[in-house]
Design an enzyme around this catalytic site. Structure first.
Site, PDB file in Angstrom:
ATOM      1  CG  ASP A   1       6.556   1.717   8.189  1.00 34.40           C
ATOM      2  OD1 ASP A   1       5.545   2.133   7.588  1.00 34.40           O
ATOM      3  OD2 ASP A   1       6.543   0.750   8.981  1.00 34.40           O
ATOM      4  CG  HIS A   2       4.339   7.089   3.611  1.00 34.92           C
ATOM      5  ND1 HIS A   2       4.402   8.185   4.438  1.00 34.92           N
ATOM      6  CD2 HIS A   2       3.907   7.562   2.412  1.00 34.92           C
ATOM      7  CE1 HIS A   2       4.017   9.264   3.776  1.00 34.92           C
ATOM      8  NE2 HIS A   2       3.713   8.909   2.545  1.00 34.92           N
TER       9      HIS A   2
END
Ligand code: CAO
Length: 428
Positions: free
Chosen positions: A400-401
């Protein structure tokens, strides 16, 4: 005085044996003149059949799937004398109301009536993505302010039913406002009648696929995913694994690379604690976990299940291999309780026993990363001025950036590679 009248199918041009695709009333319903009773579908369009007058439905004589023609008895209705004697509803649109030539009409209490057909308004059989719905459903959707192009039809040939509109409204209301992922506006999927192009068969999705599909979809659209691909040299690990495998096979324990991966992932999470976190509901804080429960994707005949192995940091390779065998067997036999799939910190999806070189796994929210594993193969690796054959394991880490930066992700996979290439590090 109350009177019972039969309602018959009127003349609808050349069409015969027209399929009934929806019945909107049942015995006991009070209906108003013009209220839709049925929806029919001809080759060209769908159309509603409205009630010719106010009354109470006594008996419905047709059901979904029946094919009806002019003169077919649709239902009988009880009407008040005032209504029926003078006020059999005139047609609102083209077809006239007429007394049908039915023997039953001879008796005073069962006067048959054929009703006007309301011609379809804006019906599209919609390869172009336009809504495929009957006029009554359009009317219902308009009342609720629902844009039908956003509703997925579950009826025959992708037709939108009343239930689809109601489910759409429920799902929209249930969406979180703000925070993570609420209110995403996307255009509807095109609804295609595939039977126009060839023979088809419709197979319902399994219950697990329906449940996991909704979660996968949410996670895919609401988490900004990046997938980092890498390789780990597991040549030495494989020698050790085979030795262990021979030793423990007598006890019925199968030691696969996955047991080592579970341990290695936990070691990497200890070095990179953001991988063992979740965003809180506000989306502004990270909740860091001090326990290490790892989910493992298991392929079952009914679909994907993700049981969770607890406290992986406190267990050895053999214990993990044993538990893996047990939970995957239970998952395949549908013997896992729901609690066995809760509380995971990170997931491993291993397709290595099957094949592949890389893939992009979908993060299992509220976790922030997932490791995909493909099939190890021998590759030439340049070492000390020459190519040597090494067993290389492909790794695909989706993260999850919002929580993890690219540099941190590649440090994680590099660390994993280091540990897997020298499993003595697992005990450090
Ligand atoms: N590379 C090469 N060989 C591998 C390997 C890899 N990465 N991983 C496993 N293998 C080998 C094993 O050693 C075993 O070999 P032997 O039969 O010769 O001993 C064989 O492949 C089969 O392993 P397995 O699949 O039975 O066991 P596992 O521990 O690797 O995996 C489980 C267990 C439950 C994870 C797996 O069976 C499974 O269901 N995988 C699918 C997961 C999935 O569908 N993910 C997709 C999610 S996205 O849709």
């Amino acid at each position: 005085m109350a009177e019972i009248k039969q309602v018959l199918m009127p003349d609808i041009g050349d069409s015969k044996d027209v399929p009934v695709i929806e019945v909107m009333v049942k015995a006991g319903d009070t209906v108003k003149a013009e209220q839709p009773l049925l929806t029919l579908e001809t080759d060209k369009a769908t159309m509603d059949v409205p009630a010719p007058f106010d009354g109470v439905v006594k008996n419905v004589s047709v059901k979904v799937g029946d094919k009806i023609s002019e003169g077919t008895l649709i239902l009988s209705m009880e009407t008040s004398a005032t209504e029926t004697s003078a006020d059999v509803s005139p047609p609102t649109t083209p077809a006239p109301v007429k007394e049908a030539a039915n023997p039953a009409a001879a008796t005073p209490v069962t006067a048959p009536v054929a009703m006007p057909i309301v011609t379809p308004t804006g019906f599209q059989s919609s390869p172009t993505g336009k809504a495929h719905a009957s006029p009554s459903i359009r009317h219902f959707a308009r009342e609720l302010g629902v844009d039908l192009t956003r509703v997925r039809g579950s009826g025959e040939k992708g037709r939108i039913t009343k239930n689809d509109v109601q489910s759409f409204v429920k799902a929209t209301l249930a969406q979180p406002q703000g925070g993570s992922g609420g209110g995403l506006q996307v255009s509807a999927m095109p609804v295609v009648d595939f039977s126009r192009y060839g023979v088809i068969e419709t197979k319902p999705l399994s219950r697990i696929k329906k449940l996991s599909g909704a979660n996968l979809h949410r996670n895919w659209v609401s988490i900004p995913h990046i997938t980092q691909h890498d390789e780990a040299d597991i040549t030495e690990m494989e020698v050790f694994r085979k030795e262990l495998g021979e030793e423990y096979s007598k006890q019925g324990i199968k030691i696969t690379p996955l047991a080592f991966l579970l341990k290695a992932v936990v070691t990497a999470m200890q070095q990179h604690p953001d991988f063992n976190s979740s965003l809180d509901a506000s989306g502004e804080n990270l909740v860091l976990k001090k326990y290490f429960h790892i989910g493992v994707a298991v392929d079952t005949p009914d679909g994907l299940m993700v049981p969770v192995l607890r406290d992986v940091d406190q267990k050895g390779i053999v214990q993990l291999a044993k538990e893996l065998g047990e939970i995957s067997a239970k998952a395949r036999e549908k013997k896992l309780p729901a609690t066995a799939m809760q509380g995971g910190c990170f997931t491993i999806s291993s397709l290595g026993g099957i094949g592949g070189t890389a893939f992009t796994p979908i993060i299992n929210a509220p976790e922030v990363a997932i490791l995909g594993v493909s099939k190890a193969s021998i590759k030439p690796v340049f070492q000390e001025d020459k190519f040597v054959p090494r067993l290389m394991l492909p790794l695909s880490l989706s993260y999850d950036h919002r929580v993890i930066d690219g540099a941190e992700a590649v440090r994680f996979t590099s660390y994993l590679g280091k540990v897997l290439s020298d499993v003595r590090r697992l005990v450090l």
